[in-house]
Design a protein around this motif. Structure first.
Motif, mmCIF file in Angstrom:
data_model
loop_
_atom_site.group_PDB
_atom_site.id
_atom_site.type_symbol
_atom_site.label_atom_id
_atom_site.label_comp_id
_atom_site.label_asym_id
_atom_site.label_seq_id
_atom_site.Cartn_x
_atom_site.Cartn_y
_atom_site.Cartn_z
ATOM 1 N N TRP A 45 7.078 2.266 2.820
ATOM 2 C CA TRP A 45 8.119 3.268 2.532
ATOM 3 C C TRP A 45 7.734 4.645 3.064
ATOM 4 C CZ3 TRP A 45 8.134 6.855 -2.087
ATOM 5 C CH2 TRP A 45 6.835 7.054 -2.588
ATOM 6 N N TRP A 67 7.176 -4.907 0.836
ATOM 7 C CA TRP A 67 6.445 -3.658 0.600
ATOM 8 C C TRP A 67 5.699 -3.181 1.840
ATOM 9 C CZ3 TRP A 67 6.237 0.608 -1.657
ATOM 10 C CH2 TRP A 67 5.041 1.308 -1.867
ATOM 11 N N HIS A 109 10.877 -0.367 -4.935
ATOM 12 C CA HIS A 109 11.672 0.838 -4.641
ATOM 13 C C HIS A 109 11.906 0.989 -3.152
ATOM 14 C CE1 HIS A 109 8.208 3.370 -3.404
ATOM 15 N NE2 HIS A 109 7.532 2.789 -4.372
ATOM 16 N N ASP A 138 14.688 2.924 -0.943
ATOM 17 C CA ASP A 138 14.275 4.008 -0.039
ATOM 18 C C ASP A 138 14.908 3.828 1.340
ATOM 19 O OD1 ASP A 138 12.664 4.640 -2.209
ATOM 20 O OD2 ASP A 138 10.880 3.695 -1.360
ATOM 21 N N TRP A 159 19.862 -5.588 -5.846
ATOM 22 C CA TRP A 159 19.673 -4.841 -7.105
ATOM 23 C C TRP A 159 20.417 -5.508 -8.265
ATOM 24 C CZ3 TRP A 159 15.611 -2.113 -7.253
ATOM 25 C CH2 TRP A 159 15.203 -1.337 -6.170
ATOM 26 N N VAL A 210 8.221 -3.612 -12.921
ATOM 27 C CA VAL A 210 8.411 -2.909 -11.658
ATOM 28 C C VAL A 210 7.273 -1.913 -11.475
ATOM 29 C CG1 VAL A 210 9.883 -1.148 -12.744
ATOM 30 C CG2 VAL A 210 10.168 -1.642 -10.334
ATOM 31 N N GLY A 230 6.579 1.712 -9.687
ATOM 32 C CA GLY A 230 7.156 2.852 -8.963
ATOM 33 C C GLY A 230 6.137 3.450 -8.016
ATOM 34 N N ASN A 252 11.307 2.200 -14.180
ATOM 35 C CA ASN A 252 10.720 3.353 -13.492
ATOM 36 C C ASN A 252 11.890 4.226 -12.994
ATOM 37 O OD1 ASN A 252 9.998 4.021 -10.245
ATOM 38 N ND2 ASN A 252 8.607 4.844 -11.772
ATOM 39 N N THR A 284 12.581 4.266 -9.213
ATOM 40 C CA THR A 284 13.175 3.024 -8.695
ATOM 41 C C THR A 284 14.631 2.908 -9.142
ATOM 42 O OG1 THR A 284 11.008 2.023 -8.922
ATOM 43 C CG2 THR A 284 12.848 0.515 -8.585
ATOM 44 N N ASN A 285 14.872 3.193 -10.422
ATOM 45 C CA ASN A 285 16.228 3.012 -10.939
ATOM 46 C C ASN A 285 17.209 3.978 -10.271
ATOM 47 O OD1 ASN A 285 14.790 1.297 -12.537
ATOM 48 N ND2 ASN A 285 15.830 1.835 -14.446
ATOM 49 N N ASP A 334 5.816 11.018 -8.345
ATOM 50 C CA ASP A 334 6.773 9.970 -8.673
ATOM 51 C C ASP A 334 8.084 10.665 -9.060
ATOM 52 O OD1 ASP A 334 8.164 7.943 -10.255
ATOM 53 O OD2 ASP A 334 6.376 6.741 -10.088
#
Ligand code: IFM
Length: 764
Positions: free
Chosen positions: A354, A402, A423, A427, A460, A478, A480, A491, A494-495, A599
């Motif tokens: 990311w 990831w 996440h 992103d 999602w 999860v 983050g 997190n 993420t949410n 974060d």
């Protein structure tokens, strides 16, 4: 400023260092990297034929060999160290010159305007005869397949026998450097399963599943006091080249110039062998290649440069951060992403994270959107791998892995957290929307972007769980950006990215339908989309839980952060080493209020117009003292947010940490490659933080927060396909549109200004 204590010198466009420090050598190899988006070349010593330097440290975008562990779809892959095409063997009166024994007056420098790395030193034979050696190299920005190398050797005393062999050498392994260790603990892999060595040309076949073939050729030219010298061909089973011998009187100069050409089976070339022959048949000229390279690089600098009026070293270091971003960007292709360490080291096996979308791409979104588009196209080309990843984990749609190689396949070792680190999917969707907002590139959105948004929204929905007791959706298990949480529920980062992703489908589709009804219908069908499904996306987004404490007006990193124990950071992190490398084991960390890296702070940077000033202040004040900065991705968001909420000194302090991170080896692992997210982050502190530029709803917002140490900054950016020059001093903002003919709206202090042909100066 220093890496491991040795002094770096900063002068306008040049970063240099005048001390040879054996302990720091490999970290400096990374620091003095050059590149052109096709090649990345560490600043290694090409004449070193015994220690790690003999392996070189040259990488090519997308060129991976077989790795050493089991990943999600078979054996892992790792960025491949290429044949050392800069290798040179130099001896003087039969004594080998290796670049580090018996040297004095050492210096190395990176001229970022020209994109040339140079090194110089004096060397003495055992009977006291002296030579001055100068090396320079560049990876051409004009013809990315070419590298130039020049070596100048001046006799300060009479030398009877100088021998110089310029080689293409495939007798290398991956560097396999370990953090904090100056040398590899064990040799890395050699990735070549076969070799074809010819006269000044070399091909190797890699051990990757595609049996990728890399072809190299070289032309060498040698001169004694400017007069051409003839060489002799030299080859063995692994290397080839041309060798020269001569004697030098005092003050005579021997010069070697070499142009390297490379083409691989990953290039779009139909006939690589023919290209090699063509290269060998047309004599190249070092001076001409260098001039073309400098001119291509100066075109890039025209938009990318940031001029800072300051009497600190900050101008040079900002240029260094930008320079490395220019060097890493593969503008020639949309098939390869930018790895976390770019093409400057082997950490994380060369994988893309990311880091690219959230930290690196903003620089390209605002200065070179077509390069950003190519990076997003890399995600499009790997959408099928993301679909497979979703399916393998029992979800729907597309779940972006990831950390990925060029095929977009998950490279995190199995059972090491890739399942939680989701996440990244949001992103990528976020950056697609940012790209569209800044460029209005409808063709991209219709043909590629919308499909990613839709497939990721499907993911999602399948990843969220509905709780009938509170009437909310949740994302359970999860991880983050704060990887010290190990894994949590809900997190916030993420949410919120998931909410943005889910909602974007509806808003983007409405606009596309309005503007391109026919193409939109085709898209709708192609995706198998339905209005019910889009309503579901909206419903999940509306009801997705975002942890928040109303009493404190504070967004919470996750649903348990507030009730965890306080952590004594001084005790947990007594040195620069990460907490997990010094005191507490990884498993202990969920007990504590400790944030590995920005974060919730980062969330406020990504959505500057969504949170109130008070909420941003609360986030900064709460999390900043609880953050260990055990990742290079941490400093820049803190700098941006601090600037946004008016904490000028704090912002400048974080700028310093970020901008000088590799020069100071702050993370103790520069040896393994430079930190590209951090380079992008440094640019963002200057652009989003100090210049205070952001874009929203078709307007460019400018809210300057210049550090007291700087008098003025001047930069360019592209907004809605037009180039804008913005100059900010202590009290005014000058905005000038340099091309295009659409008026642009700039908002300063809640007031809109229309920018047309005439420059405008606004007091703030
Ligand atoms: O993506 C990052 C992550 O956030 C922290 N660890 C290193 C990764 C690669 O830079």
């Amino acid at each position: 400023m220093s890496i491991g204590g040795s002094i770096m010198l900063y002068s306008d466009w040049t970063l240099s260092n005048n001390e040879y420090d054996p302990k720091e050598r490999q970290a400096r190899d990374a620091l003095f990297s050059t590149g052109n988006g096709y090649f990345g070349i560490r600043g290694f010593f090409e004449e070193d034929n015994e220690t790690i330097g003999a392996n070189g440290g040259i990488y090519m975008t997308g060129v991976f060999g077989m790795g050493s562990y089991d990943a999600w779809e078979g054996k892992s892959s790792e960025l491949c160290n290429l044949p050392n095409v800069l290798r040179v063997c130099i001896s003087c009166n039969d004594e080998d010159i290796d670049g580090f024994s018996s040297i004095s007056d050492f210096s190395q420098s990176l001229d970022m305007k020209k994109g040339v790395y140079a090194r110089r030193y004096l060397w003495k034979t055992s009977d006291g005869r002296r030579l001055e050696l100068c090396f320079e190299r560049f990876a051409s920005m004009h013809d990315i397949h070419r590298i130039g190398q020049r070596i100048t050797i001046k006799a300060l005393d009479k030398i009877d026998n100088l021998s110089v062999a310029a080689l293409l050498d495939s007798d290398v392994t991956n560097l396999n450097l370990a953090s904090g260790e100056p040398f590899p603990i064990q040799p890395g892999r050699n990735h070549f399963i076969s070799r074809n060595v010819r006269t000044n040309a070399l091909s190797v076949t890699l051990d990757d599943p595609d049996s990728t073939v890399l072809n190299f050729a070289q032309q060498t030219f040698a001169y004694l006091n400017g007069k051409a010298v003839t060489g002799r061909i030299t080859t063995n089973s692994k290397a080839c080249g041309t060798a020269y011998t001569c004697s030098l009187n005092k003050n005579e100069v021997f010069t070697l110039e070499k142009i390297i050409f490379a083409v691989t089976s990953l290039d779009e070339s139909l006939n690589p062998e023919q290209e090699i022959e063509d290269f060998l048949s047309k004599p190249a000229s070092y001076e001409q290649e260098l001039a073309r390279h400098c001119s291509a690089l100066s075109d890039k600098w025209r938009v990318a440069d940031i001029e800072i009026d300051t009497n600190t070293t900050d101008l040079t270091i900002v240029r260094y951060n930008i320079y490395q971003l220019l060097c890493v960007c593969p503008e020639h292709t949309d098939r390869f992403g930018i790895g976390a360490r770019g093409l400057t080291g082997e950490m994380y096996e060369g994988c893309v994270f990311w880091d690219n979308e959230i930290f690196v791409l903003p620089f390209f979104l605002y200065t070179n959107p077509s390069a950003a588009r190519k990076q997003l196209m890399f995600r499009y080309h790997t959408l099928d791998a993301a679909r497979r990843h979703a399916k393998n984990n029992w979800f729907e749609g597309a779940m972006y892995p990831w950390q990925v190689d060029r095929k977009g396949v998950e490279q995190t070792p199995v059972n090491c957290g890739a399942f939680y680190a989701i996440h990244i999917t949001g992103d990528i969707a976020f950056t697609i929307c940012r790209y569209w907002e800044l460029t209005q590139d409808d063709e991209f959105m219709l043909s590629y972007g919308a499909e990613i948004l839709y497939e990721t929204a499907r993911f999602w929905v399948s990843r969220c769980d509905y709780n009938s007791f509170d009437g909310k959706y949740h994302i359970l298990s999860v991880r983050g950006p704060n990887e010290y949480d190990v894994y949590v529920n809900d997190n916030a980062f993420t949410n919120m990215m998931a909410v943005y992703n889910l909602k974007s489908v509806n808003s983007v589709f409405k606009k596309l339908k309005d503007r391109h009804p026919d193409e939109f219908d085709k898209l709708f069908k192609r995706l198998g989309a339905s209005h019910e499904e889009i309503s579901k996306f909206c419903e999940v987004a509306d009801k997705l839980n975002i942890p928040y404490n109303a009493q404190m007006d504070l967004y919470l990193e996750d649903d348990t952060y507030l009730i965890r124990r306080k952590l004594d950071l001084k005790r947990a992190k007594p040195t620069k080493k990460r907490i997990i490398d010094s005191t507490l084991p990884y498993e202990a960390l969920p007990l504590y209020q400790v944030t590995k890296q920005a974060d919730t702070v980062l969330l406020c940077c990504l959505f500057p117009h969504l949170f109130t000033k008070r909420q941003k202040e609360n986030v900064y004040k709460f999390y900043e003292p609880r953050t260990a900065h055990d990742s290079s991705l941490s400093y820049s968001p803190h700098g941006i947010l601090a600037a946004d909420i008016g904490l000028h000194e704090e912002a400048y302090r974080y700028f310093k940490e970020s901008a000088y991170l590799d020069v100071n080896d702050l993370q103790l692992n520069t040896i393994n490659g430079l930190h590209f997210a951090n380079f992008g982050g440094t640019w963002q502190i200057v652009f989003h933080g100090f210049a205070g530029i952001s874009a929203s709803n078709g307007k460019l917002y400018i809210k300057p927060a210049l550090p007291t140490q700087w008098n003025r900054i001047s930069l360019h950016c592209l907004f809605l396909k037009q180039t804008v020059k913005i100059t900010i001093d202590k009290s005014s903002i000058a905005v000038k549109r340099l091309d295009g003919d659409t008026p642009l709206t700039v908002c300063v202090n809640n007031q809109d200004y229309l920018i047309d042909d005439k420059p405008l100066t606004i007091d703030y």
